[in-house]
Design a protein around this motif. Structure first.
Motif, PDB file in Angstrom:
ATOM      1  N   ASP A  54      28.559 -21.455   1.019  1.00 25.74           N
ATOM      2  CA  ASP A  54      29.275 -20.792   2.117  1.00 25.74           C
ATOM      3  C   ASP A  54      28.389 -20.713   3.359  1.00 25.74           C
ATOM      4  O   ASP A  54      28.837 -20.989   4.480  1.00 25.74           O
ATOM      5  N   GLU A  55      27.132 -20.351   3.163  1.00 28.35           N
ATOM      6  CA  GLU A  55      26.198 -20.242   4.286  1.00 28.35           C
ATOM      7  C   GLU A  55      25.974 -21.614   4.928  1.00 28.35           C
ATOM      8  O   GLU A  55      25.936 -21.732   6.160  1.00 28.35           O
ATOM      9  N   ALA A  56      25.831 -22.639   4.100  1.00 25.42           N
ATOM     10  CA  ALA A  56      25.640 -23.994   4.631  1.00 25.42           C
ATOM     11  C   ALA A  56      26.857 -24.447   5.437  1.00 25.42           C
ATOM     12  O   ALA A  56      26.722 -25.102   6.473  1.00 25.42           O
ATOM     13  N   GLU A  84      32.804 -26.103 -11.790  1.00 21.59           N
ATOM     14  CA  GLU A  84      33.173 -25.134 -10.756  1.00 21.59           C
ATOM     15  C   GLU A  84      32.429 -25.417  -9.455  1.00 21.59           C
ATOM     16  O   GLU A  84      33.000 -25.329  -8.359  1.00 21.59           O
ATOM     17  N   ILE A  85      31.155 -25.744  -9.568  1.00 21.84           N
ATOM     18  CA  ILE A  85      30.347 -26.057  -8.384  1.00 21.84           C
ATOM     19  C   ILE A  85      30.901 -27.296  -7.676  1.00 21.84           C
ATOM     20  O   ILE A  85      31.069 -27.308  -6.449  1.00 21.84           O
ATOM     21  N   LEU A  86      31.198 -28.325  -8.431  1.00 26.10           N
ATOM     22  CA  LEU A  86      31.703 -29.559  -7.841  1.00 26.10           C
ATOM     23  C   LEU A  86      33.073 -29.367  -7.196  1.00 26.10           C
ATOM     24  O   LEU A  86      33.361 -29.931  -6.130  1.00 26.10           O
ATOM     25  N   ARG A  87      33.928 -28.574  -7.819  1.00 30.41           N
ATOM     26  CA  ARG A  87      35.238 -28.282  -7.216  1.00 30.41           C
ATOM     27  C   ARG A  87      35.066 -27.528  -5.897  1.00 30.41           C
ATOM     28  O   ARG A  87      35.782 -27.793  -4.924  1.00 30.41           O
ATOM     29  N   TYR A  88      34.117 -26.607  -5.867  1.00 26.80           N
ATOM     30  CA  TYR A  88      33.877 -25.829  -4.656  1.00 26.80           C
ATOM     31  C   TYR A  88      33.355 -26.723  -3.535  1.00 26.80           C
ATOM     32  O   TYR A  88      33.742 -26.566  -2.371  1.00 26.80           O
TER      33      TYR A  88
END
Length: 200
Positions: A54-56, A84-88
């Motif tokens: 989100d910050e990036a 989950e990380i890849l979907r995000y």
């Protein structure tokens, strides 16, 4: 972005966004490597990882083309965690062209082939795998933790999933005593894996 300790990345990831999914290396006993000796291995909480993304996104907008998932063993995450990380990433950075990670032989071999297939479908494009040597005796002496056959099998699983494979070997690792065995068996292992990239 929350970074813990020194962060390492492959040379080809110089322009990538780097996010620590794990901290350190799960094996961390190879005699030739000092990169993660100051860290205790852990998998970061999903909420912390997503907060970094989100910050990036706020800092770099739509300019993230490549992402490298650090540290030394991000694939040690459970497949659902990594999915989950890849979907995000897909949701937050639709412009991203490539997501990559280091993968230890152990972190690959503990996965089912369908797990790796899914991670590729979700955007994991390439794995950096350390072979170091194709000689089992050299691997034993450096405390790699796997045999050459096991490392080759891990590499072939990555390729079976449709991902690109970048394999690292260390010249001179056999010393004078095992130099010929190291060279010949490393070449044999590479020929079996047929990686897209070789780092020597």
């Amino acid at each position: 972005m929350q970074y813990e300790g020194t962060v390492y990345r492959p040379p080809s990831e110089a322009r990538s966004l780097i996010v620590q999914v794990t901290v350190g290396c799960a094996h961390n006993t190879c005699t030739f490597c000092t990169m993660y000796k100051d860290k205790k291995f852990k998998i970061r909480p999903l909420a912390d990882i997503l907060a970094d993304f989100d910050e990036a996104a706020m800092m770099y907008g739509g300019h993230i083309r490549r992402i490298f998932l650090a540290d030394g063993d991000a694939l040690m995450c459970r497949p659902e965690h990594m999915a989950e990380i890849l979907r995000y990433i897909k949701e937050l950075f639709p412009e991203c062209e490539r997501v990559t990670s280091y993968g230890s032989p152990a972190s690959i071999l503990c996965k089912k082939q369908e797990d790796l297939n899914l991670l590729h479908e979700l955007g994991l494009e390439m794995i950096y795998l350390g072979l170091e040597s194709g000689s089992d005796e050299v691997l034993r002496r450096i405390n790699k933790g796997e045999t050459a056959d096991e490392i080759v099998r891990a590499g072939l699983m990555v390729k079976e999933a449709g991902m690109k494979l970048s394999v690292t070997c260390i010249a001179g690792l056999g010393s004078l005593e095992l130099s010929e065995e190291h060279a010949v068996k490393t070449a044999e292992a590479l020929s079996r894996m047929k990686p897209e990239y070789i780092g020597l």
